[in-house]
Enzyme design. Structure first.
Site, PDB file in Angstrom:
ATOM      1  N   ILE A   1       0.826  -1.445  -0.001  1.00 34.07           N
ATOM      2  CA  ILE A   1       0.217   0.091   0.001  1.00 34.07           C
ATOM      3  C   ILE A   1       0.574   1.292  -0.045  1.00 34.07           C
ATOM      4  O   ILE A   1       0.669   2.349  -0.602  1.00 34.07           O
ATOM      5  CB  ILE A   1      -0.868  -0.026   1.106  1.00 34.07           C
ATOM      6  CG1 ILE A   1      -1.950  -1.411   0.977  1.00 34.07           C
ATOM      7  CG2 ILE A   1      -1.859   1.277   1.467  1.00 34.07           C
ATOM      8  CD1 ILE A   1      -2.876  -1.466   2.350  1.00 34.07           C
TER       9      ILE A   1
ATOM     10  N   ILE B   1      -3.818   5.900   7.108  1.00 31.57           N
ATOM     11  CA  ILE B   1      -4.657   4.964   6.454  1.00 31.57           C
ATOM     12  C   ILE B   1      -4.388   3.480   7.043  1.00 31.57           C
ATOM     13  O   ILE B   1      -4.817   2.517   6.215  1.00 31.57           O
ATOM     14  CB  ILE B   1      -4.656   4.891   4.979  1.00 31.57           C
ATOM     15  CG1 ILE B   1      -3.417   4.925   4.020  1.00 31.57           C
ATOM     16  CG2 ILE B   1      -5.440   6.322   4.521  1.00 31.57           C
ATOM     17  CD1 ILE B   1      -2.813   3.591   4.335  1.00 31.57           C
TER      18      ILE B   1
ATOM     19  N   ARG C   1      -3.487   1.968  10.990  1.00 30.40           N
ATOM     20  CA  ARG C   1      -4.265   1.487  11.953  1.00 30.40           C
ATOM     21  C   ARG C   1      -4.265   2.559  12.912  1.00 30.40           C
ATOM     22  O   ARG C   1      -3.087   3.297  13.130  1.00 30.40           O
ATOM     23  CB  ARG C   1      -3.930   0.331  12.643  1.00 30.40           C
ATOM     24  CG  ARG C   1      -4.255  -0.760  12.011  1.00 30.40           C
ATOM     25  CD  ARG C   1      -5.380  -1.476  12.091  1.00 30.40           C
ATOM     26  NE  ARG C   1      -6.038  -2.607  11.554  1.00 30.40           N
ATOM     27  CZ  ARG C   1      -6.542  -2.719  10.009  1.00 30.40           C
ATOM     28  NH1 ARG C   1      -6.687  -1.384   9.444  1.00 30.40           N
ATOM     29  NH2 ARG C   1      -6.941  -3.884   9.810  1.00 30.40           N
TER      30      ARG C   1
ATOM     31  N   GLU D   1     -12.290   2.709  17.397  1.00 30.46           N
ATOM     32  CA  GLU D   1     -13.424   3.026  16.354  1.00 30.46           C
ATOM     33  C   GLU D   1     -14.620   2.174  16.755  1.00 30.46           C
ATOM     34  O   GLU D   1     -14.472   1.054  17.140  1.00 30.46           O
ATOM     35  CB  GLU D   1     -12.837   2.652  15.176  1.00 30.46           C
ATOM     36  CG  GLU D   1     -11.766   3.164  14.219  1.00 30.46           C
ATOM     37  CD  GLU D   1     -11.176   2.489  13.296  1.00 30.46           C
ATOM     38  OE1 GLU D   1     -11.951   1.567  12.610  1.00 30.46           O
ATOM     39  OE2 GLU D   1      -9.904   3.020  12.880  1.00 30.46           O
TER      40      GLU D   1
ATOM     41  N   HIS E   1     -13.045   5.057   8.513  1.00 36.01           N
ATOM     42  CA  HIS E   1     -12.719   3.906   8.101  1.00 36.01           C
ATOM     43  C   HIS E   1     -13.154   3.327   6.670  1.00 36.01           C
ATOM     44  O   HIS E   1     -13.556   2.137   6.711  1.00 36.01           O
ATOM     45  CB  HIS E   1     -12.423   2.645   9.031  1.00 36.01           C
ATOM     46  CG  HIS E   1     -11.568   1.634   9.044  1.00 36.01           C
ATOM     47  ND1 HIS E   1     -10.603   1.051  10.059  1.00 36.01           N
ATOM     48  CD2 HIS E   1     -10.863   1.195   7.977  1.00 36.01           C
ATOM     49  CE1 HIS E   1      -9.838   0.010   9.709  1.00 36.01           C
ATOM     50  NE2 HIS E   1     -10.024   0.264   8.422  1.00 36.01           N
TER      51      HIS E   1
HETATM   52  C1  8YV Z   1     -11.609  -2.828   6.356  1.00 33.61           C
HETATM   53  C2  8YV Z   1      -9.111  -2.811   6.712  1.00 33.61           C
HETATM   54  O1  8YV Z   1     -11.995  -2.082   7.522  1.00 33.61           O
HETATM   55  O2  8YV Z   1      -8.464  -4.316   5.177  1.00 33.61           O
HETATM   56  C3  8YV Z   1      -7.964  -3.844   6.374  1.00 33.61           C
HETATM   57  O3  8YV Z   1      -7.426  -4.192   7.082  1.00 33.61           O
HETATM   58  O4  8YV Z   1      -9.010  -2.123   7.842  1.00 33.61           O
HETATM   59  C4  8YV Z   1     -10.307  -2.535   5.760  1.00 33.61           C
HETATM   60  O5  8YV Z   1     -10.305  -2.960   4.489  1.00 33.61           O
HETATM   61  C5  8YV Z   1     -12.205  -4.210   7.005  1.00 33.61           C
HETATM   62  O6  8YV Z   1     -11.433  -5.038   7.191  1.00 33.61           O
HETATM   63  C6  8YV Z   1     -13.685  -4.571   6.058  1.00 33.61           C
HETATM   64  O7  8YV Z   1     -14.518  -4.681   7.172  1.00 33.61           O
END
Ligand code: 8YV
Length: 319
Positions: free
Chosen positions: A157, A232, A234, A263, A281
């Site tokens: 990412i 973006i 955690r 959250e 999120h």
């Molecule tokens: C979502 C995420 O919040 O992929 C992740 O780690 O934080 C996000 O894609 C999620 O898990 C979907 O509910």
């Protein structure tokens, strides 16, 4: 053809998924929602064979240990920091996630937050909607082009974010835990030295015990009075108390945040800050990406129950 009711494996839904995934899953599995009071309220706990969870909810040791027949945890997300991998390994439970398919949308969110913050898009929208455009003018805003972008965590990412910023005529620097010898971008030895160089610091490192508070008070202060911080990854990766203090005192100029501690019940002090853009999120929350994530969850479940290799494994079963 759907399996008969009694032959369908029981799958615990710790977090829900869109109906386009649930409908085909109901054909193959007996889907059971996790009760609000946890696994103790589950009549069929002894028969749960797999569970589906999100990055945010994960699966802690108490849940894993309460399900003696559990053999698979499949995470609807790339981050598995809330899954207790030690407990999963101890209980011989495989873990899968949804990598790659969300990389582009999460990277886009980093750019969207950067632009929204520096060009004050939300303030502009509020001004226009208020009807006061003729009486008030917006303050002048900051440019992206020509600025130095520091990426904390040059994984899939982080790299996608850096590539997007190249198109904005920026300079890219990064900090990564392990060396990235093939990268032509400038490497820094610590997040703090990167922050001291950067105008905009983008946090893209994975969550988990290794990165708790990685962007600490020293790093935030090093960013400086004109600095912007984007997260973006955690909420855990930034010292949030230090971030709020820096935003309140003007030690940094602003922050664009898609992730927070606790959250959705985030620290209420964020709500009264004028120099932040807050997003609930939404990094992976596009139709195309959520469809692809759901397909991966279903592919992992299907492979597991067919005794085949799991497509996107984080942790294998060992016996
Ligand atoms: C979502 C995420 O919040 O992929 C992740 O780690 O934080 C996000 O894609 C999620 O898990 C979907 O509910």
């Amino acid at each position: 053809m759907s399996a008969t009711r009694s032959s369908r494996p029981k799958v615990l839904m710790v977090s829900s998924m869109p109906e386009w995934d649930l409908a085909p899953m109901r054909e193959a599995y007996d889907l059971i929602d996790l009760p609000a009071d946890g696994p103790s309220g589950l009549a069929s706990a002894a028969d749960i064979a797999a569970l589906v969870t999100s990055g945010g909810k994960g699966a802690d040791a108490a849940l894993i240990e309460a399900l003696p027949a559990l053999a698979l945890i499949t995470v609807y997300g790339v981050g598995y920091d809330k899954v207790d991998l030690d407990a999963a390994s101890r209980c011989n439970v495989a873990v899968t996630n949804t990598p790659d398919v969300l990389t582009n949308d999460v990277a886009d969110m980093a750019l969207a937050l950067t632009l929204a913050l520096s060009r004050r898009i939300v303030d502009g929208d509020t001004l226009v909607r208020s009807g006061a455009w003729s009486e008030k003018s917006m303050p002048l805003t900051g440019s992206i082009s020509g600025r130095k972008i520091g990426i904390v965590g040059l994984g899939r990412i982080g790299e996608a974010i850096a590539n997007r910023f190249v198109g904005f005529d920026t300079e890219i620097g990064y900090w990564n835990r392990s060396p990235k010898p093939l990268s032509s971008w400038r490497a820094f030895p610590t997040p703090a030295t990167l922050a001291a160089w950067a105008d905009i610091l983008v946090v893209a490192v994975a969550g988990g015990n290794d990165t708790v508070g990685l962007v600490n008070a020293e790093t935030i202060v090093a960013l400086g009075r004109d600095g912007l911080l984007i997260n973006i990854s955690r909420g855990t990766t930034i010292d949030e108390a230090a971030l709020i203090a820096a935003l309140e005192s003007g030690t940094i100029a602003g922050a664009g945040l898609d992730v927070f501690l606790n959250e959705p019940a985030i620290d209420r002090r964020f709500l009264s800050l004028g120099n932040v853009v807050l997003s609930p999120h939404q990094g992976s929350a596009t139709v195309a990406t959520r469809r692809a994530m759901g397909e991966l969850v279903r592919a992992n479940l299907a492979a597991h129950f067919a005794g085949e290799t799991l497509p996107t494994t984080v942790l294998h079963r060992h016996r």
